[in-house]
Design an enzyme around this catalytic site. Structure first.
Site, mmCIF file in Angstrom:
data_model
loop_
_atom_site.group_PDB
_atom_site.id
_atom_site.type_symbol
_atom_site.label_atom_id
_atom_site.label_comp_id
_atom_site.label_asym_id
_atom_site.label_seq_id
_atom_site.Cartn_x
_atom_site.Cartn_y
_atom_site.Cartn_z
ATOM 1 N N HIS A 17 0.846 -1.204 0.000
ATOM 2 C CA HIS A 17 0.000 0.000 0.000
ATOM 3 C C HIS A 17 0.883 1.258 0.000
ATOM 4 O O HIS A 17 0.609 2.222 -0.707
ATOM 5 C CB HIS A 17 -0.881 0.052 1.266
ATOM 6 C CG HIS A 17 -1.958 -0.978 1.339
ATOM 7 N ND1 HIS A 17 -2.065 -1.856 2.389
ATOM 8 C CD2 HIS A 17 -3.007 -1.256 0.516
ATOM 9 C CE1 HIS A 17 -3.135 -2.626 2.209
ATOM 10 N NE2 HIS A 17 -3.717 -2.290 1.085
ATOM 11 N N LYS A 41 -18.341 -6.227 7.302
ATOM 12 C CA LYS A 41 -17.057 -6.924 7.120
ATOM 13 C C LYS A 41 -16.283 -6.891 8.428
ATOM 14 O O LYS A 41 -16.026 -5.816 8.982
ATOM 15 C CB LYS A 41 -16.268 -6.228 6.002
ATOM 16 C CG LYS A 41 -15.034 -6.988 5.575
ATOM 17 C CD LYS A 41 -14.437 -6.383 4.303
ATOM 18 C CE LYS A 41 -13.111 -7.049 3.979
ATOM 19 N NZ LYS A 41 -12.482 -6.473 2.789
ATOM 20 N N ARG A 90 -1.593 -5.806 -8.717
ATOM 21 C CA ARG A 90 -0.475 -6.675 -8.368
ATOM 22 C C ARG A 90 -0.249 -7.751 -9.409
ATOM 23 O O ARG A 90 0.837 -7.984 -9.866
ATOM 24 C CB ARG A 90 -0.730 -7.344 -7.007
ATOM 25 C CG ARG A 90 -0.592 -6.398 -5.865
ATOM 26 C CD ARG A 90 -1.277 -6.904 -4.640
ATOM 27 N NE ARG A 90 -2.726 -6.808 -4.777
ATOM 28 C CZ ARG A 90 -3.561 -6.900 -3.773
ATOM 29 N NH1 ARG A 90 -3.098 -7.122 -2.569
ATOM 30 N NH2 ARG A 90 -4.843 -6.778 -3.959
ATOM 31 N N SER A 128 -3.109 -7.668 2.654
ATOM 32 C CA SER A 128 -3.324 -7.569 4.104
ATOM 33 C C SER A 128 -3.759 -8.892 4.717
ATOM 34 O O SER A 128 -3.381 -9.223 5.844
ATOM 35 C CB SER A 128 -4.370 -6.504 4.412
ATOM 36 O OG SER A 128 -3.939 -5.264 3.945
HETATM 37 P P1 ADP Z 1 -5.825 -5.896 0.306
HETATM 38 O O1 ADP Z 1 -4.575 -5.224 0.776
HETATM 39 O O2 ADP Z 1 -6.346 -6.910 1.255
HETATM 40 O O3 ADP Z 1 -5.700 -6.431 -1.093
HETATM 41 P P2 ADP Z 1 -7.199 -3.310 0.296
HETATM 42 O O4 ADP Z 1 -8.644 -3.032 0.115
HETATM 43 O O5 ADP Z 1 -6.611 -2.837 1.554
HETATM 44 O O6 ADP Z 1 -6.997 -4.853 0.145
HETATM 45 O O7 ADP Z 1 -6.415 -2.671 -0.944
HETATM 46 C C1 ADP Z 1 -6.592 -1.330 -1.338
HETATM 47 C C2 ADP Z 1 -5.923 -1.098 -2.659
HETATM 48 O O8 ADP Z 1 -4.524 -1.314 -2.520
HETATM 49 C C3 ADP Z 1 -6.377 -2.034 -3.785
HETATM 50 O O9 ADP Z 1 -6.366 -1.313 -5.011
HETATM 51 C C4 ADP Z 1 -5.311 -3.093 -3.812
HETATM 52 O O10 ADP Z 1 -5.185 -3.666 -5.097
HETATM 53 C C5 ADP Z 1 -4.084 -2.259 -3.476
HETATM 54 N N1 ADP Z 1 -3.032 -3.071 -2.886
HETATM 55 C C6 ADP Z 1 -3.076 -3.844 -1.790
HETATM 56 N N2 ADP Z 1 -1.900 -4.459 -1.565
HETATM 57 C C7 ADP Z 1 -1.084 -4.065 -2.580
HETATM 58 C C8 ADP Z 1 0.253 -4.380 -2.954
HETATM 59 N N3 ADP Z 1 0.992 -5.250 -2.270
HETATM 60 N N4 ADP Z 1 0.758 -3.796 -4.048
HETATM 61 C C9 ADP Z 1 0.001 -2.948 -4.775
HETATM 62 N N5 ADP Z 1 -1.267 -2.626 -4.500
HETATM 63 C C10 ADP Z 1 -1.806 -3.167 -3.423
#
Ligand code: ADP
Length: 178
Positions: A17, A41, A90, A128
């Protein structure tokens, strides 16, 4: 420069993130990290905890602001006077869902633009839920999350095996999201 929102659950924020946020902060005038409020959720961290961790980890990014929102992404965009939704891509497995969301948001509001950013290769397998899983099973996640998040995970879930034995244990992680 346009303003952007970066919506997500961030349960908790990871280095993946943060990688996306750092890139977005260089491309946009303002980036609002919008933590999803979803009462249905179940999350490990409360909304307040998730927001506090994001604030701690992004304090050096002066144009990044942290908020929350319940409702449609397109309504959230207008609330912050933003034009762009930032999402991270990703792997191919993210693509289908993201493609559907971007097109649906555009259908709801033709002015809504979604911009996808790719993280550094080393974060492409991070999400996450896998972090929560590893931490709950006592594995070390210190190389995948900021130090403040690592500390909070230990506080919530107990010490990791790495902490107990003083040695990081390599844990295999997959790409599956929950
Ligand atoms: P999660 O982290 O469980 O995939 P989130 O809802 O917190 O879900 O993710 C928010 C945004 O951040 C989404 O667009 C997700 O694709 C992106 N994201 C999450 N983890 C990564 C990562 N490791 N690299 C790039 N983008 C990410």
């Amino acid at each position: 420069m346009a303003k952007a929102i970066y919506p997500g659950t961030f349960d908790p924020i990871t280095n993946g993130h943060l990688d996306i946020l750092t890139r977005a902060a260089q491309l946009f005038e303002e980036v609002h990290v919008v933590v999803a409020v979803n009462v249905r959720k179940h999350t490990l961290f409360s909304l307040a905890e998730r927001q506090a961790l994001i604030r701690q980890c992004t304090s050096r990014l002066k144009n990044v602001h942290v908020s929350s929102f319940e409702g449609l992404t397109v309504d959230c965009l207008h609330r912050f006077g933003a034009e762009v939704v930032i999402r991270g891509l990703r792997a191919v497995s993210d693509f289908e869902y993201e493609f559907q969301m971007a097109l649906m948001n555009k259908k709801l509001d033709a002015t809504c633009e979604t911009v996808y950013l790719m993280p550094s290769e080393q974060y492409t397998y991070l999400n996450s839920s896998v972090i929560r899983e590893i931490a709950a099973l006592g594995g070390s996640v210190s190389e995948f999350v900021p130090a403040a998040v690592d500390a909070k995970l230990r506080e919530k879930l107990g010490p990791t095996r790495a902490g107990v034995r003083g040695k990081a244990k390599k844990t295999k992680v997959g790409t599956r999201k929950t």
